[in-house]
Design a protein around this motif. Structure first.
Motif, PDB file in Angstrom:
ATOM      1  N   LYS A 115     -30.620 -54.671-129.876  1.00  0.00           N
ATOM      2  CA  LYS A 115     -29.786 -55.774-130.558  1.00  0.00           C
ATOM      3  C   LYS A 115     -30.659 -57.098-130.091  1.00  0.00           C
ATOM      4  O   LYS A 115     -31.367 -57.048-129.124  1.00  0.00           O
ATOM      5  CB  LYS A 115     -28.777 -55.800-130.367  1.00  0.00           C
ATOM      6  CG  LYS A 115     -27.828 -54.581-130.977  1.00  0.00           C
ATOM      7  CD  LYS A 115     -26.176 -54.903-130.967  1.00  0.00           C
ATOM      8  CE  LYS A 115     -25.581 -54.017-131.815  1.00  0.00           C
ATOM      9  NZ  LYS A 115     -25.267 -52.638-131.034  1.00  0.00           N
ATOM     10  N   GLY A 116     -30.772 -57.995-131.093  1.00  0.00           N
ATOM     11  CA  GLY A 116     -31.222 -59.299-130.695  1.00  0.00           C
ATOM     12  C   GLY A 116     -30.600 -60.016-129.548  1.00  0.00           C
ATOM     13  O   GLY A 116     -29.283 -60.079-129.648  1.00  0.00           O
ATOM     14  N   VAL A 117     -31.499 -60.655-128.684  1.00  0.00           N
ATOM     15  CA  VAL A 117     -30.662 -61.438-127.626  1.00  0.00           C
ATOM     16  C   VAL A 117     -31.480 -62.857-127.600  1.00  0.00           C
ATOM     17  O   VAL A 117     -32.600 -62.895-127.932  1.00  0.00           O
ATOM     18  CB  VAL A 117     -30.609 -61.075-126.258  1.00  0.00           C
ATOM     19  CG1 VAL A 117     -29.631 -59.459-126.416  1.00  0.00           C
ATOM     20  CG2 VAL A 117     -31.983 -60.486-125.828  1.00  0.00           C
ATOM     21  N   GLN A 118     -30.945 -63.911-127.077  1.00  0.00           N
ATOM     22  CA  GLN A 118     -31.331 -65.038-126.561  1.00  0.00           C
ATOM     23  C   GLN A 118     -31.377 -65.013-125.155  1.00  0.00           C
ATOM     24  O   GLN A 118     -30.484 -64.847-124.563  1.00  0.00           O
ATOM     25  CB  GLN A 118     -30.646 -66.260-127.351  1.00  0.00           C
ATOM     26  CG  GLN A 118     -31.582 -67.370-127.169  1.00  0.00           C
ATOM     27  CD  GLN A 118     -30.669 -68.727-127.843  1.00  0.00           C
ATOM     28  OE1 GLN A 118     -29.598 -68.353-128.453  1.00  0.00           O
ATOM     29  NE2 GLN A 118     -31.256 -69.771-127.794  1.00  0.00           N
ATOM     30  N   VAL A 119     -32.794 -65.400-124.554  1.00  0.00           N
ATOM     31  CA  VAL A 119     -32.807 -65.505-123.070  1.00  0.00           C
ATOM     32  C   VAL A 119     -33.120 -66.898-122.627  1.00  0.00           C
ATOM     33  O   VAL A 119     -34.165 -67.326-123.381  1.00  0.00           O
ATOM     34  CB  VAL A 119     -33.552 -64.277-122.509  1.00  0.00           C
ATOM     35  CG1 VAL A 119     -33.786 -64.502-120.863  1.00  0.00           C
ATOM     36  CG2 VAL A 119     -33.287 -63.194-122.935  1.00  0.00           C
ATOM     37  N   LYS A 120     -32.619 -67.637-121.785  1.00  0.00           N
ATOM     38  CA  LYS A 120     -32.910 -68.890-121.431  1.00  0.00           C
ATOM     39  C   LYS A 120     -33.350 -68.537-119.865  1.00  0.00           C
ATOM     40  O   LYS A 120     -32.813 -67.999-118.973  1.00  0.00           O
ATOM     41  CB  LYS A 120     -31.581 -69.957-121.239  1.00  0.00           C
ATOM     42  CG  LYS A 120     -31.351 -70.342-122.569  1.00  0.00           C
ATOM     43  CD  LYS A 120     -30.678 -71.433-122.649  1.00  0.00           C
ATOM     44  CE  LYS A 120     -30.141 -72.029-123.906  1.00  0.00           C
ATOM     45  NZ  LYS A 120     -29.627 -73.111-124.056  1.00  0.00           N
ATOM     46  N   LEU A 121     -34.448 -69.086-119.630  1.00  0.00           N
ATOM     47  CA  LEU A 121     -35.313 -68.852-118.269  1.00  0.00           C
ATOM     48  C   LEU A 121     -35.356 -70.177-117.417  1.00  0.00           C
ATOM     49  O   LEU A 121     -35.247 -71.310-117.909  1.00  0.00           O
ATOM     50  CB  LEU A 121     -36.660 -68.394-118.471  1.00  0.00           C
ATOM     51  CG  LEU A 121     -36.723 -67.125-119.448  1.00  0.00           C
ATOM     52  CD1 LEU A 121     -38.195 -66.806-119.700  1.00  0.00           C
ATOM     53  CD2 LEU A 121     -36.245 -65.932-118.729  1.00  0.00           C
ATOM     54  N   THR A 122     -35.390 -70.073-116.240  1.00  0.00           N
ATOM     55  CA  THR A 122     -35.601 -71.210-115.206  1.00  0.00           C
ATOM     56  C   THR A 122     -36.945 -72.019-115.659  1.00  0.00           C
ATOM     57  O   THR A 122     -37.779 -71.292-116.054  1.00  0.00           O
ATOM     58  CB  THR A 122     -35.849 -70.557-113.694  1.00  0.00           C
ATOM     59  OG1 THR A 122     -36.797 -69.764-113.665  1.00  0.00           O
ATOM     60  CG2 THR A 122     -34.206 -70.095-113.391  1.00  0.00           C
ATOM     61  N   GLY A 123     -36.831 -73.175-115.785  1.00  0.00           N
ATOM     62  CA  GLY A 123     -38.012 -74.054-115.893  1.00  0.00           C
ATOM     63  C   GLY A 123     -37.745 -74.504-117.561  1.00  0.00           C
ATOM     64  O   GLY A 123     -38.601 -75.277-117.678  1.00  0.00           O
ATOM     65  N   GLY A 124     -36.742 -74.078-118.288  1.00  0.00           N
ATOM     66  CA  GLY A 124     -36.644 -74.514-119.714  1.00  0.00           C
ATOM     67  C   GLY A 124     -37.009 -73.552-120.668  1.00  0.00           C
ATOM     68  O   GLY A 124     -36.653 -74.169-121.762  1.00  0.00           O
ATOM     69  N   ARG A 125     -37.645 -72.503-120.418  1.00  0.00           N
ATOM     70  CA  ARG A 125     -38.164 -71.674-121.595  1.00  0.00           C
ATOM     71  C   ARG A 125     -37.114 -71.055-122.103  1.00  0.00           C
ATOM     72  O   ARG A 125     -36.120 -70.542-121.662  1.00  0.00           O
ATOM     73  CB  ARG A 125     -39.153 -70.858-120.982  1.00  0.00           C
ATOM     74  CG  ARG A 125     -40.598 -71.358-120.630  1.00  0.00           C
ATOM     75  CD  ARG A 125     -41.461 -70.459-119.945  1.00  0.00           C
ATOM     76  NE  ARG A 125     -42.354 -70.276-121.160  1.00  0.00           N
ATOM     77  CZ  ARG A 125     -43.228 -69.415-121.076  1.00  0.00           C
ATOM     78  NH1 ARG A 125     -43.840 -69.063-119.788  1.00  0.00           N
ATOM     79  NH2 ARG A 125     -43.734 -69.069-122.224  1.00  0.00           N
ATOM     80  N   GLN A 126     -36.952 -71.035-123.358  1.00  0.00           N
ATOM     81  CA  GLN A 126     -36.111 -69.987-124.186  1.00  0.00           C
ATOM     82  C   GLN A 126     -37.018 -69.223-125.103  1.00  0.00           C
ATOM     83  O   GLN A 126     -37.788 -69.607-125.864  1.00  0.00           O
ATOM     84  CB  GLN A 126     -35.419 -71.220-125.104  1.00  0.00           C
ATOM     85  CG  GLN A 126     -34.284 -70.539-125.671  1.00  0.00           C
ATOM     86  CD  GLN A 126     -33.367 -71.671-126.310  1.00  0.00           C
ATOM     87  OE1 GLN A 126     -33.292 -72.820-126.187  1.00  0.00           O
ATOM     88  NE2 GLN A 126     -32.788 -71.362-127.523  1.00  0.00           N
ATOM     89  N   VAL A 127     -36.223 -67.904-125.076  1.00  0.00           N
ATOM     90  CA  VAL A 127     -36.976 -66.860-125.812  1.00  0.00           C
ATOM     91  C   VAL A 127     -35.963 -65.994-126.622  1.00  0.00           C
ATOM     92  O   VAL A 127     -34.674 -65.654-125.848  1.00  0.00           O
ATOM     93  CB  VAL A 127     -37.819 -65.934-124.907  1.00  0.00           C
ATOM     94  CG1 VAL A 127     -38.313 -64.602-125.321  1.00  0.00           C
ATOM     95  CG2 VAL A 127     -38.673 -66.432-124.107  1.00  0.00           C
ATOM     96  N   THR A 128     -36.368 -65.629-127.779  1.00  0.00           N
ATOM     97  CA  THR A 128     -35.414 -64.465-128.457  1.00  0.00           C
ATOM     98  C   THR A 128     -36.327 -63.370-128.847  1.00  0.00           C
ATOM     99  O   THR A 128     -37.483 -63.261-129.011  1.00  0.00           O
ATOM    100  CB  THR A 128     -34.916 -65.212-129.829  1.00  0.00           C
ATOM    101  OG1 THR A 128     -35.853 -65.264-130.541  1.00  0.00           O
ATOM    102  CG2 THR A 128     -34.204 -66.406-129.588  1.00  0.00           C
ATOM    103  N   GLY A 129     -35.529 -62.324-128.851  1.00  0.00           N
ATOM    104  CA  GLY A 129     -36.202 -60.867-129.177  1.00  0.00           C
ATOM    105  C   GLY A 129     -35.290 -59.632-129.063  1.00  0.00           C
ATOM    106  O   GLY A 129     -33.999 -59.999-128.946  1.00  0.00           O
ATOM    107  N   THR A 130     -35.722 -58.461-129.354  1.00  0.00           N
ATOM    108  CA  THR A 130     -34.908 -57.274-129.386  1.00  0.00           C
ATOM    109  C   THR A 130     -34.934 -56.579-127.940  1.00  0.00           C
ATOM    110  O   THR A 130     -36.019 -56.535-127.243  1.00  0.00           O
ATOM    111  CB  THR A 130     -35.502 -56.290-130.417  1.00  0.00           C
ATOM    112  OG1 THR A 130     -35.515 -57.072-131.525  1.00  0.00           O
ATOM    113  CG2 THR A 130     -34.568 -55.056-130.429  1.00  0.00           C
ATOM    114  N   LEU A 131     -33.682 -56.589-127.294  1.00  0.00           N
ATOM    115  CA  LEU A 131     -33.646 -55.730-125.871  1.00  0.00           C
ATOM    116  C   LEU A 131     -33.958 -54.394-125.958  1.00  0.00           C
ATOM    117  O   LEU A 131     -33.265 -53.743-126.623  1.00  0.00           O
ATOM    118  CB  LEU A 131     -32.311 -56.032-125.410  1.00  0.00           C
ATOM    119  CG  LEU A 131     -32.042 -55.623-123.813  1.00  0.00           C
ATOM    120  CD1 LEU A 131     -32.896 -56.668-122.982  1.00  0.00           C
ATOM    121  CD2 LEU A 131     -30.546 -55.846-123.509  1.00  0.00           C
ATOM    122  N   LYS A 132     -35.088 -54.231-125.246  1.00  0.00           N
ATOM    123  CA  LYS A 132     -35.379 -52.690-125.313  1.00  0.00           C
ATOM    124  C   LYS A 132     -35.037 -52.126-124.017  1.00  0.00           C
ATOM    125  O   LYS A 132     -34.845 -50.727-123.926  1.00  0.00           O
ATOM    126  CB  LYS A 132     -37.046 -52.515-125.434  1.00  0.00           C
ATOM    127  CG  LYS A 132     -37.287 -52.899-127.067  1.00  0.00           C
ATOM    128  CD  LYS A 132     -36.792 -51.995-127.815  1.00  0.00           C
ATOM    129  CE  LYS A 132     -37.198 -52.220-129.270  1.00  0.00           C
ATOM    130  NZ  LYS A 132     -36.539 -51.163-130.183  1.00  0.00           N
TER     131      LYS A 132
END
Length: 99
Positions: free
Chosen positions: A17-34
């Protein structure tokens, strides 16, 4: 007490399913969790990064960059949220310009 380590989050319900992940340093990524592991290392397919504003690195822009298949290290993961069922709302704490 069990000797088996378990993760705080139960990410099994977000697999494929699609997830949004926020990472330290401010990066933001969306994708399909495998996949994931107990250290919260995440495997995302069809990942897209939201680029940050050059004037204000704390804000993201509408510009994106396609990353493909990526691994997010668990030590960098700050937030994992589903993309389905979430909507962006206006910030209720921002003061109007006339105030």
């Amino acid at each position: 007490m069990s000797s088996r380590k378990e993760t705080v989050l139960d990410l099994a319900k977000f697999i494929d399913k699609g997830v949004q992940v926020k990472l330290t340093g401010g990066r933001q990524v969306t994708g399909t969790l495998k996949g994931y592991d107990q250290l919260l290392n995440l495997v995302l397919d069809e990942a897209t990064e939201f680029l940050r504003d050059p004037d204000d690195p704390l804000k993201t822009t509408d510009q994106t960059r396609h990353l493909g298949l990526i691994i997010c290290r668990g030590t960098a993961v700050m937030l994992v949220s589903p993309t389905d069922g979430t909507d962006e709302i206006a910030n209720p704490f921002v003061q109007p310009d006339g105030a």
